[in-house]
Design an enzyme around this catalytic site. Structure first.
Site, short mmCIF file in Angstrom:
data_model
loop_
_atom_site.label_atom_id
_atom_site.label_comp_id
_atom_site.label_asym_id
_atom_site.label_seq_id
_atom_site.Cartn_x
_atom_site.Cartn_y
_atom_site.Cartn_z
N ARG A 54 0.81 -0.87 -0.06
CA ARG A 54 -0.12 -0.12 -0.33
C ARG A 54 1.13 1.34 0.12
O ARG A 54 1.75 0.83 -0.14
CB ARG A 54 -0.92 0.01 1.57
N ARG A 79 -5.08 -1.33 4.38
CA ARG A 79 -4.54 -2.56 3.01
C ARG A 79 -5.43 -3.26 2.96
O ARG A 79 -4.92 -3.34 1.58
CB ARG A 79 -4.25 -3.37 4.60
N ASP A 111 2.52 -6.35 14.16
CA ASP A 111 1.99 -6.34 15.45
C ASP A 111 2.14 -5.99 16.39
O ASP A 111 2.26 -5.29 18.08
CB ASP A 111 0.15 -6.01 15.27
N HIS A 116 -4.85 -7.89 10.91
CA HIS A 116 -3.54 -6.71 10.81
C HIS A 116 -4.23 -5.65 9.65
O HIS A 116 -3.89 -5.67 8.70
CB HIS A 116 -2.85 -7.86 9.77
C1 LMR Z 1 2.88 -2.99 8.32
O1 LMR Z 1 1.70 -3.40 8.57
O2 LMR Z 1 3.80 -2.21 8.00
C2 LMR Z 1 2.93 -3.59 6.29
O3 LMR Z 1 1.00 -4.57 6.56
C3 LMR Z 1 2.79 -2.40 6.29
C4 LMR Z 1 1.56 -1.06 5.72
O4 LMR Z 1 0.75 -1.41 4.67
O5 LMR Z 1 1.08 -1.38 7.23
#
Ligand code: LMR
Length: 333
Positions: free
Chosen positions: A94, A100, A161, A189
């Site tokens: 992204r 996302r 995370d 996520h």
């Molecule tokens: C993140 O958490 O850093 C990755 O999933 C990339 C994003 O698009 O945030």
């Protein structure tokens, strides 16, 4: 050369930023241990294949004692043939200002073809970790596309995370990230995930006792973990790579080795209804890996009204993502 049978790991997006940060550490033994040989099946598409040739040269130039074989290919069946692990990283990342799930329209279809090829070519015991976003729903697509493989062998990454949450709790408490345990990431996520501080511990004490600023826990902490990926994109002008690779390797290790007593780790798995969560979505949960390599969702955790409310929000988002993806792909998820 160690004598064990090599663990063969397929990596998609192998020449991309996350892949490049991951594969040398797998080859060095940092994931499966210093006496475990590994083989790498590196998969790229189109222009990435030129860069991949350079990556293969660099692997050779490392002369890793544990690396037994390297396959570099643009063909999915060749890439997934007889592999023990698939690390599905390759996907469009992204950009600043996107969620996302905005990537579903671009990335979802990739995981149909990859799931099908994994079903055809990989070992029947293969384990699959999806990193490419939106990873929960992409993992569901891969799982449904590889229908005869066991659903419990498909995972989506929420470890980044978890690691972010541990660092933030540690900084607030004046402790080290390694002092923070029992952090569960519930749900997606995404910016709806719920980093559960209510069951976390710092140096063995409840995080909610060590950190008495409960307004910070409920507001800043939760929101900062939820939005950390977007903040990294703003700062770097590109999405996280080294920390994402590190979290992917932490996840592989956590699913390969038994979880230390009294702790757990976070990864998204197919919900079967634990904690009242709707079955059939890939939901981040606290997991324990057992000595036989199987895993179980940690049972009996207390989820207070605040936690339940947050979990319901991320559950709703995952149900919406599943419906959007199913409609876009014209498949049942
Ligand atoms: C993140 O958490 O850093 C990755 O999933 C990339 C994003 O698009 O945030």
């Amino acid at each position: 050369m160690a004598s064990k049978t090599p663990i063969r790991v397929a990596v998609t997006g192998a020449a991309g930023n996350i892949g490049y940060a991951a594969i040398f550490r797998i080859a060095s033994g940092a994931v499966f241990g210093p006496d475990q040989p590994v083989a790498l099946n590196l998969i790229e598409v189109g222009p990435g294949l030129n860069a991949l040739a350079g990556v293969v040269m660099e692997l050779a130039d490392c002369a890793f004692p544990l690396l037994t074989d390297v396959v570099a290919t643009g063909d999915l069946d060749e890439g997934f043939r007889d592999v023990d692990w698939c690390l599905l990283i390759g996907a469009v990342p992204r950009k600043d200002g996107m969620e996302r799930k905005d990537l579903l329209g671009i990335n979802a279809k990739i995981f149909v073809g990859q799931g099908q090829a994994i079903g055809r070519a990989a070992k029947k015991t293969v384990k699959v970790l999806v990193v490419g976003n939106p990873c929960n729903t992409n993992a569901l697509i891969a799982l449904r596309s590889a229908a005869h493989l066991p659903a419990e062998n498909f995972f989506a990454m929420t470890r980044l995370d978890e690691n972010r949450a541990k660092s933030q709790l540690a900084a607030k408490a004046g402790a080290h990230a390694s002092d923070v345990k029992n952090v569960g990431i519930w749900g997606n996520h995404s910016s709806t995930q719920y980093p559960d501080f209510t069951n976390a511990t710092i140096k063995g004490r409840p995080a909610t006792e060590v950190i008495t600023d409960h307004a910070w826990l409920k507001e800043s902490f939760v929101s900062d973990v939820q939005k950390r990926g977007a903040v990294v994109i703003k700062a770097r002008g590109a999405s996280s790579a080294a920390s994402a690779a590190n979290a992917a390797l932490d996840t592989l290790r956590a699913l390969h080795f038994p979880t230390p007593a009294g702790d757990w780790h976070s990864v998204a798995v197919l919900s079967k209804g634990d904690y009242g969560i709707t079955p059939g979505i890939m939901f981040g949960c606290p997991i324990r890996t057992k000595a036989d390599g199987q895993w179980e969702i940690v049972q009996g955790l207390t989820l207070d009204a605040f936690s339940r409310e947050k979990i319901a929000i991320t559950e709703k988002e995952l149900l919406e993502e599943r419906a959007t993806a199913a409609e876009a792909l014209g498949i049942k998820l």
